[in-house]
Design an enzyme around this catalytic site. Structure first.
Site, PDB file in Angstrom:
ATOM      1  N   GLN A  19      34.160  12.437  64.598  1.00 40.77           N
ATOM      2  CA  GLN A  19      33.712  11.054  64.811  1.00 40.77           C
ATOM      3  C   GLN A  19      34.060  10.218  63.589  1.00 40.77           C
ATOM      4  O   GLN A  19      33.880   9.013  63.591  1.00 40.77           O
ATOM      5  CB  GLN A  19      32.195  11.017  65.031  1.00 40.77           C
ATOM      6  CG  GLN A  19      31.723  11.794  66.234  1.00 40.77           C
ATOM      7  CD  GLN A  19      30.226  12.033  66.199  1.00 40.77           C
ATOM      8  OE1 GLN A  19      29.439  11.206  66.643  1.00 40.77           O
ATOM      9  NE2 GLN A  19      29.811  13.168  65.658  1.00 40.77           N
TER      10      GLN A  19
ATOM     11  N   HIS B 270      36.721   8.242  67.189  1.00 43.50           N
ATOM     12  CA  HIS B 270      36.322   6.850  66.914  1.00 43.50           C
ATOM     13  C   HIS B 270      37.401   6.067  66.171  1.00 43.50           C
ATOM     14  O   HIS B 270      37.105   5.043  65.570  1.00 43.50           O
ATOM     15  CB  HIS B 270      34.998   6.830  66.127  1.00 43.50           C
ATOM     16  CG  HIS B 270      33.848   7.409  66.887  1.00 43.50           C
ATOM     17  ND1 HIS B 270      32.616   7.663  66.333  1.00 43.50           N
ATOM     18  CD2 HIS B 270      33.741   7.784  68.190  1.00 43.50           C
ATOM     19  CE1 HIS B 270      31.810   8.175  67.253  1.00 43.50           C
ATOM     20  NE2 HIS B 270      32.476   8.268  68.377  1.00 43.50           N
TER      21      HIS B 270
ATOM     22  N   CYS C 236      48.872 -10.484  62.219  1.00 42.17           N
ATOM     23  CA  CYS C 236      50.047  -9.773  62.746  1.00 42.17           C
ATOM     24  C   CYS C 236      51.292 -10.656  62.563  1.00 42.17           C
ATOM     25  O   CYS C 236      51.176 -11.875  62.365  1.00 42.17           O
ATOM     26  CB  CYS C 236      49.811  -9.498  64.230  1.00 42.17           C
ATOM     27  SG  CYS C 236      51.144  -8.615  65.038  1.00 42.17           S
TER      28      CYS C 236
ATOM     29  N   ASN D  71      23.788  21.627  59.477  1.00 44.03           N
ATOM     30  CA  ASN D  71      23.236  20.320  59.119  1.00 44.03           C
ATOM     31  C   ASN D  71      22.156  20.519  58.058  1.00 44.03           C
ATOM     32  O   ASN D  71      21.519  21.571  58.025  1.00 44.03           O
ATOM     33  CB  ASN D  71      22.635  19.628  60.354  1.00 44.03           C
ATOM     34  CG  ASN D  71      22.543  18.117  60.189  1.00 44.03           C
ATOM     35  OD1 ASN D  71      21.924  17.632  59.255  1.00 44.03           O
ATOM     36  ND2 ASN D  71      23.185  17.392  61.090  1.00 44.03           N
TER      37      ASN D  71
HETATM   38  N1  APR Z   1      25.989  18.596  55.159  1.00 45.71           N
HETATM   39  C1  APR Z   1      25.591  18.693  56.444  1.00 45.71           C
HETATM   40  N2  APR Z   1      24.973  17.697  57.107  1.00 45.71           N
HETATM   41  C2  APR Z   1      24.740  16.567  56.433  1.00 45.71           C
HETATM   42  C3  APR Z   1      25.105  16.394  55.076  1.00 45.71           C
HETATM   43  C4  APR Z   1      25.768  17.480  54.429  1.00 45.71           C
HETATM   44  N3  APR Z   1      26.165  17.420  53.152  1.00 45.71           N
HETATM   45  N4  APR Z   1      24.740  15.144  54.684  1.00 45.71           N
HETATM   46  C5  APR Z   1      24.173  14.565  55.748  1.00 45.71           C
HETATM   47  N5  APR Z   1      24.167  15.410  56.809  1.00 45.71           N
HETATM   48  C6  APR Z   1      23.729  15.170  58.188  1.00 45.71           C
HETATM   49  C7  APR Z   1      22.530  14.287  58.345  1.00 45.71           C
HETATM   50  O1  APR Z   1      21.352  15.082  58.336  1.00 45.71           O
HETATM   51  C8  APR Z   1      22.776  13.679  59.734  1.00 45.71           C
HETATM   52  O2  APR Z   1      22.266  14.522  60.757  1.00 45.71           O
HETATM   53  O3  APR Z   1      24.806  14.466  58.802  1.00 45.71           O
HETATM   54  C9  APR Z   1      24.309  13.658  59.837  1.00 45.71           C
HETATM   55  C10 APR Z   1      24.924  12.285  59.711  1.00 45.71           C
HETATM   56  O4  APR Z   1      24.521  11.509  60.803  1.00 45.71           O
HETATM   57  P1  APR Z   1      25.035  10.033  61.049  1.00 45.71           P
HETATM   58  O5  APR Z   1      24.955   9.253  59.801  1.00 45.71           O
HETATM   59  O6  APR Z   1      24.306   9.490  62.231  1.00 45.71           O
HETATM   60  O7  APR Z   1      26.607  10.212  61.367  1.00 45.71           O
HETATM   61  P2  APR Z   1      27.297  10.571  62.732  1.00 45.71           P
HETATM   62  O8  APR Z   1      26.526  11.549  63.516  1.00 45.71           O
HETATM   63  O9  APR Z   1      28.704  10.902  62.396  1.00 45.71           O
HETATM   64  O10 APR Z   1      27.283   9.163  63.486  1.00 45.71           O
HETATM   65  C11 APR Z   1      27.962   9.049  64.702  1.00 45.71           C
HETATM   66  O11 APR Z   1      27.588   6.701  64.745  1.00 45.71           O
HETATM   67  O12 APR Z   1      27.483   4.675  63.656  1.00 45.71           O
HETATM   68  C12 APR Z   1      28.238   5.471  64.475  1.00 45.71           C
HETATM   69  O13 APR Z   1      30.558   5.374  64.824  1.00 45.71           O
HETATM   70  C13 APR Z   1      29.604   5.799  63.882  1.00 45.71           C
HETATM   71  O14 APR Z   1      30.882   7.836  64.020  1.00 45.71           O
HETATM   72  C14 APR Z   1      29.590   7.303  63.778  1.00 45.71           C
HETATM   73  C15 APR Z   1      28.583   7.695  64.840  1.00 45.71           C
END
Ligand code: APR
Length: 285
Positions: free
Chosen positions: A137, A155, A184, A249
């Protein structure tokens, strides 16, 4: 069939998920049959070694140790910014400069970052696996920089820009990007080639991701909060198709109770341990 529009859904079990009672029962059975035999990391290694086809779904958490802020949780981008002011088609139409300034800041941040051991471990896993698909993502490009090759960028990418006039898309690595907003050659306004909330994901990308999730033997779900669809539906899809699913996670997510195994910790610490000692093949447990 997966929904194709980027949406945030607050945690609640979607249809494909098991009921909490059934999930608890299944976890108990799993504990009785497998968890007691091996510690979770050893169990994950054994499953990984036994898998012929491996898929990985990553989120912002895997890039956190490269210094890229996540979206949710402590220090998350959405704590200080509202998606509807920056990352929707309506926000861009209202104020393209503001939206671009935010993306330009993110491009600067990412351009100063390096892949971390978590990214590199997944690139190493690709070398060992008979079949491997990395579904991300993330728009930062760090998986490719780490050496991963079969990548699906669900994404989009921070490093591609697209003309709203003629539709032309180009790679653009200028940091900082000037002028803002970029134009552009046809005179049209250019936007980041990322998927905003409410927009459809690239059809090819979501189809390939759904196929990888439903055909793999094992899905690793790394560093995602599992609340943004359609990506968050991929682990359910893998489970429904009979794959084992392992979550990595630092904290529990809405998916944790449904994963066959949850490894609690940083991707940059757990993934290298998982991959370094994963044998090329091992008999299934
Ligand atoms: N190792 C493992 N997990 C981690 C770490 C780490 N070092 N640091 C943070 N996390 C976990 C957090 O606990 C959380 O569950 O990574 C996750 C990050 O979550 P989000 O910030 O919500 O990111 P993501 O799931 O990629 O979001 C999905 O949301 O805003 C939109 O388009 C955007 O691609 C993004 C999508």
């Amino acid at each position: 069939m997966l929904p194709c529009f980027l949406v945030f859904l607050p945690p609640s079990p979607p249809l494909l998920k098991l009921t909490p009672l059934f999930a608890a029962l299944r976890l108990t059975i799993l504990s009785a049959t497998t968890h007691l035999r091996l510690d979770p990391l050893a169990q994950a290694r054994a499953w990984l070694g036994a898998a012929r086809s491996i898929a990985v779904l990553t989120g912002a958490g895997i890039s956190a140790e490269s210094g890229i802020p996540t979206f949710r949780g402590p220090g998350g981008l959405w704590n200080n910014h509202r998606p509807e002011e920056l990352a929707t088609p309506e926000a861009f139409a209202r104020n393209p400069k503001l939206s671009w300034e935010w993306y330009d800041w993110r491009r600067q941040r990412v351009s100063a970052a390096q892949p971390n051991p978590g990214h590199r471990a997944l690139a190493g896993l690709e070398q060992k696996a008979a079949e491997f698909t990395l579904i991300t993502q993330n728009v930062d490009g760090l998986h490719r920089a780490a050496g991963s090759r079969n990548i699906i960028e669900l994404h989009g990418s921070l490093w591609r820009i697209r003309c709203l006039g003629c539709g032309r898309e180009e790679e653009n690595r200028a940091v900082p990007l000037r002028p803002l907003p970029p134009q552009c050659t046809c005179g049209g306004l250019m936007r980041p080639a990322v998927v905003w909330f409410g927009e459809a994901l690239p059809v090819d990308a979501i189809h390939r991701a759904a196929r990888a999730a439903s055909q793999c033997d094992l899905l690793l779900v790394c560093g995602t909060s599992a609340v943004v669809y359609p990506a968050a539906a991929l682990p359910d899809q893998a489970i429904a198709a009979g794959a084992r699913v392992i979550e990595v996670n630092i904290e529990p997510t809405p998916f944790t109770d449904y994963a066959h195994l949850s490894l609690r910790g940083r991707c940059g610490e757990i993934l290298p341990q998982l991959v370094a000692s994963t044998p090329a093949s091992e008999s299934p447990l």
